[in-house]
Design an enzyme around this catalytic site. Sequence first.
Site, PDB file in Angstrom:
ATOM      1  N   CYS A 398      20.230 -33.050  30.297  1.00 31.26           N
ATOM      2  CA  CYS A 398      19.151 -32.447  29.513  1.00 31.26           C
ATOM      3  C   CYS A 398      19.645 -32.104  28.105  1.00 31.26           C
ATOM      4  O   CYS A 398      19.878 -33.012  27.325  1.00 31.26           O
ATOM      5  CB  CYS A 398      18.561 -31.247  30.247  1.00 31.26           C
ATOM      6  SG  CYS A 398      16.830 -30.998  29.792  1.00 31.26           S
ATOM      7  N   HIS A 524      17.217 -33.589  35.293  1.00 32.38           N
ATOM      8  CA  HIS A 524      18.249 -32.775  35.961  1.00 32.38           C
ATOM      9  C   HIS A 524      18.603 -33.373  37.327  1.00 32.38           C
ATOM     10  O   HIS A 524      17.977 -33.023  38.325  1.00 32.38           O
ATOM     11  CB  HIS A 524      17.740 -31.352  36.182  1.00 32.38           C
ATOM     12  CG  HIS A 524      17.577 -30.564  34.928  1.00 32.38           C
ATOM     13  ND1 HIS A 524      18.504 -29.652  34.504  1.00 32.38           N
ATOM     14  CD2 HIS A 524      16.587 -30.548  34.007  1.00 32.38           C
ATOM     15  CE1 HIS A 524      18.092 -29.104  33.371  1.00 32.38           C
ATOM     16  NE2 HIS A 524      16.931 -29.627  33.054  1.00 32.38           N
ATOM     17  N   GLU A 526      20.958 -32.639  39.180  1.00 28.91           N
ATOM     18  CA  GLU A 526      21.538 -31.614  40.069  1.00 28.91           C
ATOM     19  C   GLU A 526      20.519 -31.006  41.024  1.00 28.91           C
ATOM     20  O   GLU A 526      20.898 -30.531  42.100  1.00 28.91           O
ATOM     21  CB  GLU A 526      22.239 -30.525  39.259  1.00 28.91           C
ATOM     22  CG  GLU A 526      21.347 -29.564  38.462  1.00 28.91           C
ATOM     23  CD  GLU A 526      20.946 -30.074  37.080  1.00 28.91           C
ATOM     24  OE1 GLU A 526      20.990 -31.303  36.859  1.00 28.91           O
ATOM     25  OE2 GLU A 526      20.563 -29.238  36.230  1.00 28.91           O
TER      26      GLU A 526
HETATM   27  N1  GLN Z   1      16.260 -27.123  25.134  1.00 24.87           N
HETATM   28  C1  GLN Z   1      16.044 -28.479  25.469  1.00 24.87           C
HETATM   29  C2  GLN Z   1      14.574 -28.829  25.544  1.00 24.87           C
HETATM   30  O1  GLN Z   1      13.741 -27.974  25.687  1.00 24.87           O
HETATM   31  C3  GLN Z   1      16.761 -28.869  26.751  1.00 24.87           C
HETATM   32  C4  GLN Z   1      16.301 -28.118  27.950  1.00 24.87           C
HETATM   33  C5  GLN Z   1      17.268 -28.192  29.111  1.00 24.87           C
HETATM   34  O2  GLN Z   1      18.436 -28.489  28.944  1.00 24.87           O
HETATM   35  N2  GLN Z   1      16.790 -27.896  30.292  1.00 24.87           N
HETATM   36  O3  GLN Z   1      14.208 -29.977  25.478  1.00 24.87           O
END
Ligand code: GLN
Length: 549
Positions: A398, A524, A526
């Site tokens: 992410c 994600h 995970e």
């Molecule tokens: N802050 C970033 C976004 O909003 C990544 C979010 C995250 O890592 N879950 O796109």
Amino acid sequence: MHAHTNNSNYLNFNTMSNTKYIFVTGGVTSSLGKGIISASLAKLLQARGYKVTIQKLDPYINVDPGTLNPYEHGECYVTSDGAETDLDLGHYERFLNQPTTQGNNVTTGRVYQSVINKERKGEYLGETVQIIPHITDEIKNRIKILGNQGNFDFVITEIGGVVGDIESLPYVETVRQLKWELGSNALVVHLTLIPYLAAAGELKTKPTQHSVKQMLQLGVQPDILVCRTEHQLNQGLRNKIALFCNVEPTSVIESIDTDTIYNVPLLMREENLDTEVLRKMNVKDNRKTVLDDWTKFLKQLKNPTHEVTIALVGKYIELKDSYKSILESFVHAGAVNLCKVNIKMIHSEEINEENAEFMLKGMDGILVAPGFGNRGIEGKIDAIKVAREQKIPFLGICLGMQCAVIEFGRNVLGYENAHSSEMNSRTPFPVIDMMEEQKNITDLGGTMRLGSYPCSVHKDSKAYEAYQTQDIDERHRHRYEFNNEYRDAFSKAGMIPTGINTNHNLVEIVEIPDHPWFVGAQFHPEYKSTVANPHPLFVAFVKAVKKNK
Ligand code: GLN
């Protein structure tokens, strides 16, 4: 004027299916591991062939943990239906290998929000809206719906917090009512602590006695006591606890400290937690618990042939729970690879261009964590530069993927001050930018791109090697995306989008083919790793790290 003679709000449980309800409460202190005990009991029942689900009731007023800082409450776990939930749901999924949904996590905020919404719509027909019965009915409803919709044999409902907390009172009251209504179809497992006083050389039962008294004051007699302890409980001590707490001696279950949470189902089986639960609920059952795969996993976990160290670069490293699912994914992936994975948490605020190489010295792999906001962002970018240039296997998740794009933009494509518009809205090169749909949203809660989305993986990629399929589904939680305007430039320079959401034309995976293993994922992985199904990207990452060492 306070009389509520209209019985329509009281749910009639006699019409319910044969679902059985187990409540897990906690006494003495928090952090005793109610989530793990709930998941372990569920695992044992599942291993006998029952259909089980686990639910978490959280007494705080937030509508969901999505707006909570990880320092406050650990990781926010995202379900496939896009619910931002308590991290215990992650344990439930990892143990049961079964998805959870929004219905598996209820907070006081959500309960009050729906009661107040109904009140505003006039649905209470002029009644005085009260904690009993309206709030408790709403809680009951949410427990019952879960059992009915999924046609479960058992719903295990874990009540957050500690008995005696003001905020958990309505939940304990709900348990009291349900025990009354459901009879032997409801059962209360109370998790408590038996502290060891080193000076006296003794295990002490008094805190447990008091916490059971707290429960009794609220009208709930626990049926089974699970006792967290650092030392074994002898029979005399078990008898004493039983006598003071009105439970049978066989219902005093020892839960001794152990080196991995994945031992707990086996320890609970040895202590007969599952047979005791079934006996108490009048279920005649002589089926065996089949835990062969679980035991095999434990065997692999405990007999590694290799060892690696991976840096986890993030900014919430003081609290391990902030990256719970990532750490557990490494446990699963390590076991498959027969490789002990040591994780070194490195604070991204402590990394800079000058010291990055030194800070990452000796690391066999580098993972850059998800996150929000500007703090620590440059350290993440500097760490990625080291991973890219020194060909150290890298996984970016992410924000970690977004940082990899920024780093590549700045240092390979020469885009000076390239950034994500989250961090710098005036950057000349917004290589990561907000999605059009997100631009007019001002609320923070529940407004991101959340939950499961399909992704199509290019055949010629590390991702494909890992997944062995082109069609995948992964869970998201973010507002910003790879900016498609830069796609060609990046591809030409050697950073290739290898996973695409074809419905919305969004880049979900980037890779650098000219590197042993460099993968960034906008989603994600995970959240989807379980004991039975370790996540392919983590498995492949650990494999690459092992090979690279
Ligand atoms: N802050 C970033 C976004 O909003 C990544 C979010 C995250 O890592 N879950 O796109």
